[in-house]
Enzyme design. Structure first.
Site, short mmCIF file in Angstrom:
data_model
loop_
_atom_site.label_atom_id
_atom_site.label_comp_id
_atom_site.label_asym_id
_atom_site.label_seq_id
_atom_site.Cartn_x
_atom_site.Cartn_y
_atom_site.Cartn_z
N ARG A 1 13.34 -20.59 -127.44
CA ARG A 1 12.31 -20.72 -128.38
C ARG A 1 12.70 -20.21 -129.93
O ARG A 1 12.29 -21.05 -130.69
CB ARG A 1 10.75 -20.30 -127.80
CG ARG A 1 10.10 -21.39 -127.03
CD ARG A 1 8.77 -20.54 -126.35
NE ARG A 1 9.46 -19.87 -125.24
CZ ARG A 1 8.54 -19.24 -124.38
NH1 ARG A 1 7.27 -19.16 -124.78
NH2 ARG A 1 9.01 -18.59 -123.20
N SER B 1 7.79 -14.14 -112.61
CA SER B 1 8.95 -14.86 -112.33
C SER B 1 10.11 -14.24 -111.36
O SER B 1 11.12 -14.03 -111.55
CB SER B 1 9.67 -15.14 -113.79
OG SER B 1 9.02 -15.65 -114.54
N ARG C 1 6.45 -8.03 -120.70
CA ARG C 1 6.91 -9.49 -120.68
C ARG C 1 6.70 -10.06 -122.16
O ARG C 1 5.64 -9.88 -122.59
CB ARG C 1 6.22 -10.37 -119.76
CG ARG C 1 6.80 -11.69 -119.89
CD ARG C 1 6.76 -12.73 -118.53
NE ARG C 1 7.67 -13.90 -118.58
CZ ARG C 1 8.11 -14.62 -117.68
NH1 ARG C 1 7.76 -14.36 -116.47
NH2 ARG C 1 8.80 -15.70 -117.94
N ARG D 1 20.05 -24.34 -114.93
CA ARG D 1 19.96 -24.68 -116.34
C ARG D 1 21.43 -25.63 -116.57
O ARG D 1 22.01 -25.33 -115.62
CB ARG D 1 19.91 -23.45 -117.33
CG ARG D 1 18.76 -22.79 -117.04
CD ARG D 1 18.63 -21.64 -118.01
NE ARG D 1 17.19 -20.91 -117.73
CZ ARG D 1 16.94 -20.19 -118.89
NH1 ARG D 1 17.86 -19.62 -119.83
NH2 ARG D 1 15.71 -19.45 -118.80
N ASP E 1 12.08 -12.89 -122.57
CA ASP E 1 11.78 -14.29 -122.57
C ASP E 1 11.67 -14.69 -124.18
O ASP E 1 11.18 -13.85 -124.88
CB ASP E 1 10.13 -14.58 -121.79
CG ASP E 1 10.46 -15.99 -121.13
OD1 ASP E 1 11.41 -16.67 -121.68
OD2 ASP E 1 9.48 -16.25 -120.54
N GLY E 2 11.91 -15.83 -124.26
CA GLY E 2 11.63 -16.23 -125.52
C GLY E 2 13.13 -16.57 -126.57
O GLY E 2 13.14 -17.04 -127.52
N ASN E 3 14.33 -16.31 -125.89
CA ASN E 3 15.41 -16.74 -126.58
C ASN E 3 15.34 -18.07 -127.03
O ASN E 3 15.96 -18.39 -128.05
CB ASN E 3 16.92 -16.20 -125.56
CG ASN E 3 16.80 -14.98 -125.62
OD1 ASN E 3 16.11 -13.96 -126.06
ND2 ASN E 3 17.56 -14.44 -124.46
N GLU F 1 1.99 -1.10 -114.51
CA GLU F 1 0.65 -1.68 -115.73
C GLU F 1 1.59 -2.85 -116.41
O GLU F 1 2.86 -2.68 -116.85
CB GLU F 1 0.45 -0.44 -116.46
CG GLU F 1 -0.32 0.57 -115.97
CD GLU F 1 -1.58 0.14 -115.48
OE1 GLU F 1 -2.02 -0.70 -116.02
OE2 GLU F 1 -1.92 0.90 -114.37
N GLU G 1 17.61 -18.23 -110.43
CA GLU G 1 17.05 -19.39 -110.47
C GLU G 1 17.52 -19.79 -111.83
O GLU G 1 17.81 -21.30 -112.12
CB GLU G 1 15.34 -19.64 -110.72
CG GLU G 1 14.75 -19.29 -109.32
CD GLU G 1 14.53 -18.02 -108.82
OE1 GLU G 1 14.53 -17.03 -109.78
OE2 GLU G 1 14.84 -17.79 -107.53
N ASN G 2 18.02 -19.31 -112.81
CA ASN G 2 18.77 -19.52 -114.09
C ASN G 2 19.97 -20.53 -113.63
O ASN G 2 20.47 -21.31 -114.86
CB ASN G 2 19.28 -18.37 -114.84
CG ASN G 2 17.78 -17.85 -115.40
OD1 ASN G 2 18.07 -16.53 -115.83
ND2 ASN G 2 16.79 -18.40 -115.70
#
Length: 286
Positions: free
Chosen positions: A44, A241, A233, A91, A40-42, A252, A87-88
């Site tokens: 941003r 997600s 994550r 977009r 995650d975070g591409n 863990e 779900e992508n």
């Protein structure tokens, strides 16, 4: 000959794990065998640099390749990457089209490295709905690496955990209807065998019993590593997600603020060290 080759490769992987454990000051049992990552975070990362979102995804693909290589070098047996959620598709079309193109190019580009490192690529998710070109390149890469016996790289693409469980239930119902399954045969193991992750398997190996009265003793087991030991994550998001809902029952969790495009080997090793400090009881009392 094939059995001897697999044994040698298994020993080689074990040796890498032993070296990793020694370097990090851990025991080999404290090194996760299967790591899953929600990347995650591409977007941003791109926004922080005033770049189009697609550039974030492009950089994220480079990071995925580097981290996969790191996992090979560390002796990790299986790495599962959440690359495209079902779900992508919600977009913007331009971003979805760019993602499809990036995935296609990625699958073509990584073939030499996968073969060099003896990595087997598998797909978790639904092929239906993916562009024909992407399906073709995915099939080519899977076919080319299908006999590799090193690390298993799972690409969760067009994947949803609920859809996976639903599809498994449908398959089980069909087999029961045809008389191929009895009611008493339907248990947790049966459901697991019908999930995408059933592709992630290993041959008989020696490992320590992780819990219970025989904890620490070494034993021969038929090793199934479809359940991740460690789920990472990035980008500080506290959500699952819809990822591997069945398989992460005892995984863990490790969440980092680091955005995926700048996630490096040091971040991965930090997650492994954090994992090593967890007290995994699997519902029992030690």
């Amino acid at each position: 000959m094939k059995k001897n080759t697999e044994e040698k490769l298994n020993l080689s992987q074990t040796k890498l794990r032993e070296q990793t454990a020694e370097r990090l000051g851990l025991t080999i049992e404290q090194i996760p065998r299967h790591i899953a990552i929600i990347m995650d975070g591409n977007g941003r990362w791109a926004k922080q640099r005033s770049l189009p979102r697609v550039e974030g995804h492009r950089q994220g693909a480079h990071t995925a390749e580097k981290i996969a290589q790191c996992c090979v070098d560390l002796g990790i047996e299986s790495l599962t990457l959440y690359s495209l959620s079902s779900e992508n598709w919600k977009r913007p079309k331009a971003e979805v089209d760019a993602l499809m193109h990036l995935h296609t190019q990625y699958l073509i580009g990584i073939r030499p490295k996968l073969m060099k490192n003896n990595v087997k690529l598998i797909h978790l998710g639904q092929l239906e709905g993916l562009p024909v070109t992407l399906q073709k390149e995915l099939s080519k890469t899977m076919m080319q690496t299908c006999k590799n016996t090193g690390m298993v790289l799972g690409l969760a693409m067009n994947y949803g955990g609920r859809a996976e469980i639903t599809e498994a239930a449908r398959k089980i119902a069909q087999e029961y209807k045809k008389g191929q399954l009895r009611l008493r045969d339907i248990n947790e193991q049966c459901i697991s065998r019908h999930l995408y992750t059933d592709q992630i398997r290993r041959q008989k190996t020696v490992r320590r019993i992780p819990y219970g009265k025989d904890r620490g003793q070494r034993t021969d087991v038929q090793s199934f590593i479809y359940e991740p030991d460690l789920l990472i994550r990035t980008a500080n998001e506290m959500r699952i997600s819809n990822f591997l809902l069945w398989q992460i029952s005892y995984s863990e969790f490790y969440v980092t603020k680091t955005l995926w495009p700048v996630f490096k080997k040091a971040n991965l090793e930090k997650a492994i060290i954090a994992y090593s400090k967890r007290d995994r009881r699997f519902g029992s009392v030690k």
